[in-house]
Design an enzyme around this catalytic site. Structure first.
Site, PDB file in Angstrom:
ATOM      1  N   LEU A 180       0.835  -1.201   0.000  1.00 31.31           N
ATOM      2  CA  LEU A 180       0.000   0.000   0.000  1.00 31.31           C
ATOM      3  C   LEU A 180       0.869   1.250   0.000  1.00 31.31           C
ATOM      4  CD1 LEU A 180      -2.780   1.321   0.136  1.00 31.31           C
ATOM      5  CD2 LEU A 180      -2.657   1.168   2.627  1.00 31.31           C
ATOM      6  N   TYR A 181       1.977   1.203   0.723  1.00 32.44           N
ATOM      7  CA  TYR A 181       2.904   2.337   0.710  1.00 32.44           C
ATOM      8  C   TYR A 181       3.321   2.668  -0.721  1.00 32.44           C
ATOM      9  CZ  TYR A 181       7.339   4.856   1.119  1.00 32.44           C
ATOM     10  OH  TYR A 181       8.349   5.761   0.977  1.00 32.44           O
ATOM     11  N   ALA A 182       3.714   1.640  -1.472  1.00 28.98           N
ATOM     12  CA  ALA A 182       4.119   1.845  -2.860  1.00 28.98           C
ATOM     13  C   ALA A 182       2.967   2.400  -3.684  1.00 28.98           C
ATOM     14  CB  ALA A 182       4.608   0.528  -3.457  1.00 28.98           C
TER      15      ALA A 182
ATOM     16  N   THR B 249       0.498   4.292  -2.676  1.00 26.70           N
ATOM     17  CA  THR B 249       0.245   5.709  -2.380  1.00 26.70           C
ATOM     18  C   THR B 249       1.314   6.596  -3.012  1.00 26.70           C
ATOM     19  OG1 THR B 249       1.439   5.614  -0.247  1.00 26.70           O
ATOM     20  CG2 THR B 249      -0.943   5.184  -0.208  1.00 26.70           C
ATOM     21  N   LYS B 250       2.532   6.094  -3.093  1.00 31.04           N
ATOM     22  CA  LYS B 250       3.594   6.874  -3.739  1.00 31.04           C
ATOM     23  C   LYS B 250       3.376   6.940  -5.252  1.00 31.04           C
ATOM     24  CE  LYS B 250       6.146   8.399  -0.403  1.00 31.04           C
ATOM     25  NZ  LYS B 250       6.307   9.861  -0.191  1.00 31.04           N
TER      26      LYS B 250
END
Length: 431
Positions: free
Chosen positions: A241-243, A245-246
């Site tokens: 999810l971090y990736a 959002t980026k």
């Protein structure tokens, strides 16, 4: 004697004692008494309501006063002083996430060369805020004022731009970490997407519009297995999810560049490490556990393959950040309206020399003079990827970016800082 409550709230409203001798006026007196009581009731209720509203207004005002961490003449003076430029051709930069790892180093580098710098940070508790406070003390000692506030506070951002006409924004505030997204996914949307949009909304309307440099991530390459990773490679298969959002941030910034003429540069950082780093990073937690005699967990990929990372020392990342600011070009919008095309760029900032994680541990053991207790396990499905490797040729051509610190040298500097910061220097063998 009747109590005050009994006087104000008669048990039988309108029934007062009257002179029985005047029977012919009985109805008049009864009516008068009833009307008087109702009048008293009305006055009391009006007074009570007015008192409540006045008190509530006082509480609200007091609450706003005591909870506010920004605003006022003294605050504005601190912001202006911190933003003051001390070199010819310098810039005034708003650095978001200034109390973070990269934010602190970039702010210090900008200030050292004479640029104006104002920091913004919300000091969240993703990791121990005391480290962020310590970084802030370091920044304060060098004349950098850090405003405590949230990126989603549009009024605060607008106020900052009202006080200072920032020429550039170095946007480093974000919810970091790949694995934490499985525990608190909403924090990533709040910071990395909503916070980014709030910032862009303020920047698009600013006069003049600032140029924006912001931190994307090498995580956007996700499941891409072509190495080394190049900016032109596909980034539509995020592994976390971090990736995601980026990657969403890259699409959002492109939109604001296209519609509003904001000059935007996105930087895909590759595994940044060094002094004042983040405690959730492997090299940091490995160091802590090795010194405490605790086991460390080392993940391995498919077929027992060692994980590898393109570890990039913080000073090299800072050079890339400053180079991006210096070559950003100007935004072309005014008051939210685009008047021409503005630069939109994306760069990899890495070391282009991946190192396997077990070798990272070997280096730490040599610098710490302590053997690690290794616990090797298969990599879980938590969003991590087996390797990262940056192609930095684009940044080399456009920014003059050239990393100069290898992992052996960088970890030696980190260990020296860690031992000093945590008070290990007086221990035998750890000097």
């Amino acid at each position: 004697m009747p109590s005050l409550e009994e006087e104000l709230f008669p048990s039988t409203p309108g029934k007062f004692k009257i002179d029985r001798g005047h029977s012919m006026n009985r109805q008049f007196h009864r009516c008068f008494a009833s009307t008087s009581t109702m009048f008293l009731w009305a006055l009391f209720l009006i007074a009570l309501t007015a008192s409540y509203l006045s008190f509530q207004s006082f509480v609200d005002s007091g609450s706003r006063y005591f909870s506010a961490s920004w605003g006022g003449i003294q605050w504005e003076k601190q912001v202006r002083n911190s933003a003051q430029i001390h070199r010819s051709g310098g810039m005034s930069v708003l650095v978001t996430g200034a109390a973070g790892f990269v934010g602190t180093h970039v702010s210090l580098a900008l200030k050292k060369r004479g640029d104006g710098v104002v920091g913004l940070d919300n000091f969240n508790n993703y990791y121990d805020p005391s480290l962020k406070r310590a970084r802030t003390s370091l920044l304060n000692s060098h004349g950098v004022f850090v405003v405590e506030g949230d990126l989603n506070d549009g009024k605060l951002l607008a106020k900052l731009f009202d006080v200072v006409a920032f020429t550039h924004v170095m946007h480093l505030a974000a919810q970091a970490g790949v694995r934490y997204a499985m525990e608190n996914p909403n924090s990533y949307v709040h910071s990395n997407i909503a916070g980014l949009v709030t910032l862009l909304e303020v920047c698009k309307s600013a006069k003049p519009q600032p140029a924006i440099v912001w931190a994307s991530s090498s995580s956007v390459y996700g499941l891409n297995d072509k190495v080394p990773f190049s900016e032109s490679d596909r980034t539509d298969q995020p592994a976390s999810l971090y990736a995601a959002t980026k990657k969403a941030g890259e699409e959002i910034t492109h939109t604001y560049n296209h519609i509003y003429g904001l000059s935007i540069t996105g930087l895909r950082f590759f595994t940044v490490y060094g002094p004042w780093g983040r405690p959730d990073m492997a090299y940091f937690s490995f160091t802590r556990n090795i010194l405490q005699g605790k086991p460390i967990t080392i993940y391995r990929g498919k077929n027992r393959a060692d994980l590898a990372r393109d570890f990039t020392y913080i000073d090299d990342i800072v050079k890339g950040c400053l180079g991006s600011l210096d070559t950003s070009g100007e935004s072309t919008g005014s008051g939210g309206k685009k008047t021409g095309n503005a630069p939109y760029r994306i760069f990899n900032l890495g070391n282009t020399s991946p190192v396997k994680v077990p070798e990272l541990v070997n280096i730490l053991e040599r610098h710490l003079k302590v053997k690690a207790k290794r616990n090797i396990v298969d990599m879980p499905g938590n969003g991590d990827v087996p390797f990262t490797h940056a192609n930095i040729s684009h940044a080399q051509r456009a920014l003059g970016y050239k990393p100069t610190t290898d992992l052996q040298t960088g970890l030696k500097k980190f260990v020296r800082w860690y031992l000093s910061y945590h008070g290990y220097n007086n221990r035998k063998g750890l000097q």
